[in-house]
Scaffold this motif. Structure first.
Motif, PDB file in Angstrom:
ATOM      1  N   ALA A 114     -55.968  76.272  99.154  1.00  0.00           N
ATOM      2  CA  ALA A 114     -56.726  76.888 100.248  1.00  0.00           C
ATOM      3  C   ALA A 114     -57.949  77.643  99.738  1.00  0.00           C
ATOM      4  O   ALA A 114     -58.142  77.827  98.534  1.00  0.00           O
ATOM      5  CB  ALA A 114     -55.808  77.840 101.008  1.00  0.00           C
ATOM      6  N   ASP A 163     -66.994  84.055  99.159  1.00  0.00           N
ATOM      7  CA  ASP A 163     -65.927  83.294  98.527  1.00  0.00           C
ATOM      8  C   ASP A 163     -66.566  82.064  97.910  1.00  0.00           C
ATOM      9  O   ASP A 163     -67.056  81.197  98.644  1.00  0.00           O
ATOM     10  CB  ASP A 163     -64.893  82.891  99.593  1.00  0.00           C
ATOM     11  CG  ASP A 163     -63.780  82.028  99.024  1.00  0.00           C
ATOM     12  OD1 ASP A 163     -63.646  81.969  97.782  1.00  0.00           O
ATOM     13  OD2 ASP A 163     -63.033  81.435  99.830  1.00  0.00           O
ATOM     14  N   ALA A 206     -66.709  79.039  94.669  1.00  0.00           N
ATOM     15  CA  ALA A 206     -66.214  78.375  93.467  1.00  0.00           C
ATOM     16  C   ALA A 206     -67.138  78.743  92.303  1.00  0.00           C
ATOM     17  O   ALA A 206     -68.304  79.092  92.510  1.00  0.00           O
ATOM     18  CB  ALA A 206     -66.222  76.869  93.687  1.00  0.00           C
ATOM     19  N   ARG A 241     -79.518  86.359 104.941  1.00  0.00           N
ATOM     20  CA  ARG A 241     -78.329  86.625 105.747  1.00  0.00           C
ATOM     21  C   ARG A 241     -77.259  87.143 104.809  1.00  0.00           C
ATOM     22  O   ARG A 241     -77.385  87.020 103.582  1.00  0.00           O
ATOM     23  CB  ARG A 241     -77.860  85.364 106.465  1.00  0.00           C
ATOM     24  CG  ARG A 241     -77.270  84.277 105.559  1.00  0.00           C
ATOM     25  CD  ARG A 241     -76.573  83.242 106.418  1.00  0.00           C
ATOM     26  NE  ARG A 241     -76.087  82.071 105.736  1.00  0.00           N
ATOM     27  CZ  ARG A 241     -74.859  81.941 105.212  1.00  0.00           C
ATOM     28  NH1 ARG A 241     -74.009  82.953 105.215  1.00  0.00           N
ATOM     29  NH2 ARG A 241     -74.483  80.798 104.670  1.00  0.00           N
ATOM     30  N   GLY A 298     -70.800  85.106 104.604  1.00  0.00           N
ATOM     31  CA  GLY A 298     -69.751  85.191 105.629  1.00  0.00           C
ATOM     32  C   GLY A 298     -70.282  85.016 107.037  1.00  0.00           C
ATOM     33  O   GLY A 298     -69.526  84.693 107.957  1.00  0.00           O
ATOM     34  N   ARG A 318     -72.124  82.700 108.330  1.00  0.00           N
ATOM     35  CA  ARG A 318     -71.984  81.324 108.841  1.00  0.00           C
ATOM     36  C   ARG A 318     -70.591  81.148 109.467  1.00  0.00           C
ATOM     37  O   ARG A 318     -70.447  80.575 110.550  1.00  0.00           O
ATOM     38  CB  ARG A 318     -72.171  80.318 107.691  1.00  0.00           C
ATOM     39  CG  ARG A 318     -72.022  78.860 108.098  1.00  0.00           C
ATOM     40  CD  ARG A 318     -71.791  77.963 106.883  1.00  0.00           C
ATOM     41  NE  ARG A 318     -70.625  78.339 106.103  1.00  0.00           N
ATOM     42  CZ  ARG A 318     -69.380  78.001 106.404  1.00  0.00           C
ATOM     43  NH1 ARG A 318     -69.132  77.262 107.464  1.00  0.00           N
ATOM     44  NH2 ARG A 318     -68.371  78.411 105.657  1.00  0.00           N
TER      45      ARG A 318
HETATM   46  P1  NDP Z   1     -70.291  77.807  99.265  1.00  0.00           P
HETATM   47  O1  NDP Z   1     -71.218  77.505  98.148  1.00  0.00           O
HETATM   48  O2  NDP Z   1     -70.392  76.990 100.496  1.00  0.00           O
HETATM   49  O3  NDP Z   1     -70.472  79.332  99.701  1.00  0.00           O
HETATM   50  C1  NDP Z   1     -70.238  80.372  98.789  1.00  0.00           C
HETATM   51  C2  NDP Z   1     -70.491  81.715  99.425  1.00  0.00           C
HETATM   52  O4  NDP Z   1     -71.888  81.910  99.579  1.00  0.00           O
HETATM   53  C3  NDP Z   1     -69.899  81.849 100.824  1.00  0.00           C
HETATM   54  O5  NDP Z   1     -69.309  83.100 100.956  1.00  0.00           O
HETATM   55  C4  NDP Z   1     -71.104  81.661 101.731  1.00  0.00           C
HETATM   56  O6  NDP Z   1     -70.971  82.338 102.986  1.00  0.00           O
HETATM   57  C5  NDP Z   1     -72.200  82.297 100.919  1.00  0.00           C
HETATM   58  N1  NDP Z   1     -73.520  81.794 101.248  1.00  0.00           N
HETATM   59  C6  NDP Z   1     -73.897  80.492 101.374  1.00  0.00           C
HETATM   60  N2  NDP Z   1     -75.208  80.421 101.678  1.00  0.00           N
HETATM   61  C7  NDP Z   1     -75.666  81.702 101.750  1.00  0.00           C
HETATM   62  C8  NDP Z   1     -76.933  82.287 102.026  1.00  0.00           C
HETATM   63  N3  NDP Z   1     -78.002  81.536 102.283  1.00  0.00           N
HETATM   64  N4  NDP Z   1     -77.023  83.627 102.029  1.00  0.00           N
HETATM   65  C9  NDP Z   1     -75.954  84.402 101.774  1.00  0.00           C
HETATM   66  N5  NDP Z   1     -74.727  83.904 101.504  1.00  0.00           N
HETATM   67  C10 NDP Z   1     -74.583  82.570 101.483  1.00  0.00           C
HETATM   68  O7  NDP Z   1     -68.763  77.786  98.758  1.00  0.00           O
HETATM   69  P2  NDP Z   1     -68.114  76.944  97.565  1.00  0.00           P
HETATM   70  O8  NDP Z   1     -68.468  75.524  97.766  1.00  0.00           O
HETATM   71  O9  NDP Z   1     -68.459  77.572  96.272  1.00  0.00           O
HETATM   72  O10 NDP Z   1     -66.557  77.168  97.836  1.00  0.00           O
HETATM   73  C11 NDP Z   1     -65.979  76.662  99.029  1.00  0.00           C
HETATM   74  C12 NDP Z   1     -64.566  77.119  99.191  1.00  0.00           C
HETATM   75  O11 NDP Z   1     -63.681  76.383  98.362  1.00  0.00           O
HETATM   76  C13 NDP Z   1     -64.257  78.576  98.938  1.00  0.00           C
HETATM   77  O12 NDP Z   1     -63.698  79.079 100.127  1.00  0.00           O
HETATM   78  C14 NDP Z   1     -63.242  78.569  97.810  1.00  0.00           C
HETATM   79  O13 NDP Z   1     -62.239  79.581  97.905  1.00  0.00           O
HETATM   80  C15 NDP Z   1     -62.615  77.217  97.971  1.00  0.00           C
HETATM   81  N6  NDP Z   1     -62.028  76.753  96.731  1.00  0.00           N
HETATM   82  C16 NDP Z   1     -60.670  76.766  96.577  1.00  0.00           C
HETATM   83  C17 NDP Z   1     -60.091  76.339  95.397  1.00  0.00           C
HETATM   84  C18 NDP Z   1     -58.611  76.358  95.175  1.00  0.00           C
HETATM   85  O14 NDP Z   1     -58.160  75.846  94.171  1.00  0.00           O
HETATM   86  N7  NDP Z   1     -57.818  76.930  96.031  1.00  0.00           N
HETATM   87  C19 NDP Z   1     -60.904  75.839  94.294  1.00  0.00           C
HETATM   88  C20 NDP Z   1     -62.322  75.929  94.550  1.00  0.00           C
HETATM   89  C21 NDP Z   1     -62.864  76.343  95.726  1.00  0.00           C
HETATM   90  P3  NDP Z   1     -70.705  81.502 104.353  1.00  0.00           P
HETATM   91  O15 NDP Z   1     -69.255  81.165 104.357  1.00  0.00           O
HETATM   92  O16 NDP Z   1     -71.142  82.446 105.415  1.00  0.00           O
HETATM   93  O17 NDP Z   1     -71.593  80.286 104.271  1.00  0.00           O
END
Ligand code: NDP
Length: 344
Positions: free
Chosen positions: A122, A178, A180, A311, A314, A316
């Motif tokens: 998750a 959150d 990766a 922004r 979180g 989004r």
């Molecule tokens: P993203 O790159 O999509 O986003 C990372 C963070 O950056 C988010 O909190 C996002 O907020 C924020 N963000 C994105 N764009 C902007 C912006 N322009 N300005 C400010 N903040 C921004 O996430 P990842 O692809 O890195 O990861 C996706 C998910 O996968 C995570 O939830 C992670 O926990 C999960 N994961 C789980 C694993 C497991 O083994 N259990 C392994 C790897 C990943 P917002 O949500 O608002 O876009």
């Protein structure tokens, strides 16, 4: 048959839960997972929504998996609690441990929760958000499977190793990020493969170490960390916190254990919760600009948001939450059929 199916949010929980109980998960395990999946769909996080149901089911093919496990909680110290997931799944272990972690953080100022022996498929934002909604600053870390090459290398060792952070805000949803430590989450590559789309550049290398935008070659090769060696340092830290520190597996050890090639990461999660009121009241106030951490943080958020194009992390998800409450969600018809068949 239509390519996609529309669902009301209320239907997501029942669909996921029935599929999982149909595959031998206990009511408790299935319900906790279904709540996690529902939150992901509600917040527009498709790669951790219903898309994950087949991954949970596939994890049960490993002989050690216990889809009816009851997590066991133990206190290791005044401020440290452990939940042994018993080779079950992380959502139920979290539901068992988070309330105790929050109590300990409130009374001691800071507390840590170690979750062991869990499949973690998750996102991490639900746990840090839940703690931040209770006024606690929170951090969460988990390792995964060997998907990501170390800086300079071409063979996967690290997991995609996310870390999440939650900060409480009064009268507003917490600020939560959150992410990766890889350039993308694994699920995003799987979604590109499913949808026949090329990957953005910089996400992965093929098995020979050449940059690739082909999702299949990427899955057979290695993912890359974000920001080169800097992301690799974060990935390393996550391995140490969610692995070595709490006596659990590294990502490459989780892969070695995965005899059925389920792709489901198995191991630990480490969570820290901090009571901001305790920290603000510590020490001398001389020279301090503001002894109210939450009010002080709002000044920073305001400064960030005063610039066009910004922004907070979180936002989004919070916007998606408003949208899905009205419009529901859309999933591929093939996924809906697969999940319905799991339910028998
Ligand atoms: P993203 O790159 O999509 O986003 C990372 C963070 O950056 C988010 O909190 C996002 O907020 C924020 N963000 C994105 N764009 C902007 C912006 N322009 N300005 C400010 N903040 C921004 O996430 P990842 O692809 O890195 O990861 C996706 C998910 O996968 C995570 O939830 C992670 O926990 C999960 N994961 C789980 C694993 C497991 O083994 N259990 C392994 C790897 C990943 P917002 O949500 O608002 O876009």
């Amino acid at each position: 048959m239509a390519d996609t199916i529309k669902l009301a949010l209320d239907d997501v929980f029942e669909l996921a839960k029935t599929a999982l109980t149909g595959q031998g998960f206990s009511e408790e395990q299935a319900s906790a997972i279904a709540r996690t999946i529902s939150r992901a769909e509600r917040d527009g996080c498709e790669s951790h929504g219903l898309f994950r149901v087949p991954f949970y089911v596939k994890a049960t093919k490993h002989p050690a998996t216990n889809a009816t496990a009851r997590p066991v909680l133990s206190e290791l110290a005044t401020s440290v609690v452990r939940v042994d997931a018993g080779c079950g799944f992380c959502p139920l272990a979290l539901e068992t441990g988070l309330p105790v972690l929050a109590d300990k953080a409130r009374s001691n100022g800071i507390a840590a929760l170690a979750i062991n022996n869990a499949y973690n498929i998750a996102a991490l934002w639900p746990e840090v958000e839940a703690l931040a909604e209770q006024g606690l600053v929170s951090l969460a870390f988990t390792a995964a499977n060997a998907f990501v090459a170390p800086a300079g290398g071409i063979k996967p060792i690290y997991g995609t190793n996310p870390m999440a952070f939650g900060w409480p805000r009064s009268g507003k949803p917490p600020m939560v990020f959150d992410q990766a430590s890889s350039a993308s989450a694994r699920g995003e590559i799987q979604l590109h493969l499913r949808d026949g789309k090329p990957l953005p550049e910089g996400w992965a290398i093929d098995a020979d170490g050449n940059p690739t935008t082909d999702p299949e070659a990427a899955l057979a090769g290695a993912q890359l960390t974000y920001g080169g060696y800097k992301g690799a340092a974060i990935a390393l830290m996550v391995e140490l916190l969610a692995g070595a520190l709490i006596g659990d597996l590294f990502s490459y050890q989780s892969s070695e254990r995965d005899s059925v090639k389920s792709g489901a990461p198995f191991g630990g999660e480490f969570i820290i919760a901090i009571n901001p009121e305790t920290c603000a009241s510590a020490g001398s106030s001389e020279g301090r600009v503001n002894t109210n951490p939450l009010a002080h943080a709002e000044e920073l958020f305001g400064a960030v948001l005063s610039q066009d194009g910004t922004r907070l992390p979180g936002e989004r998800r919070i916007k998606a939450r408003e949208r899905t409450a009205v419009d529901g969600i859309t999933i591929p018809a093939s996924l809906h059929q697969q999940i319905t068949e799991f339910a028998g």
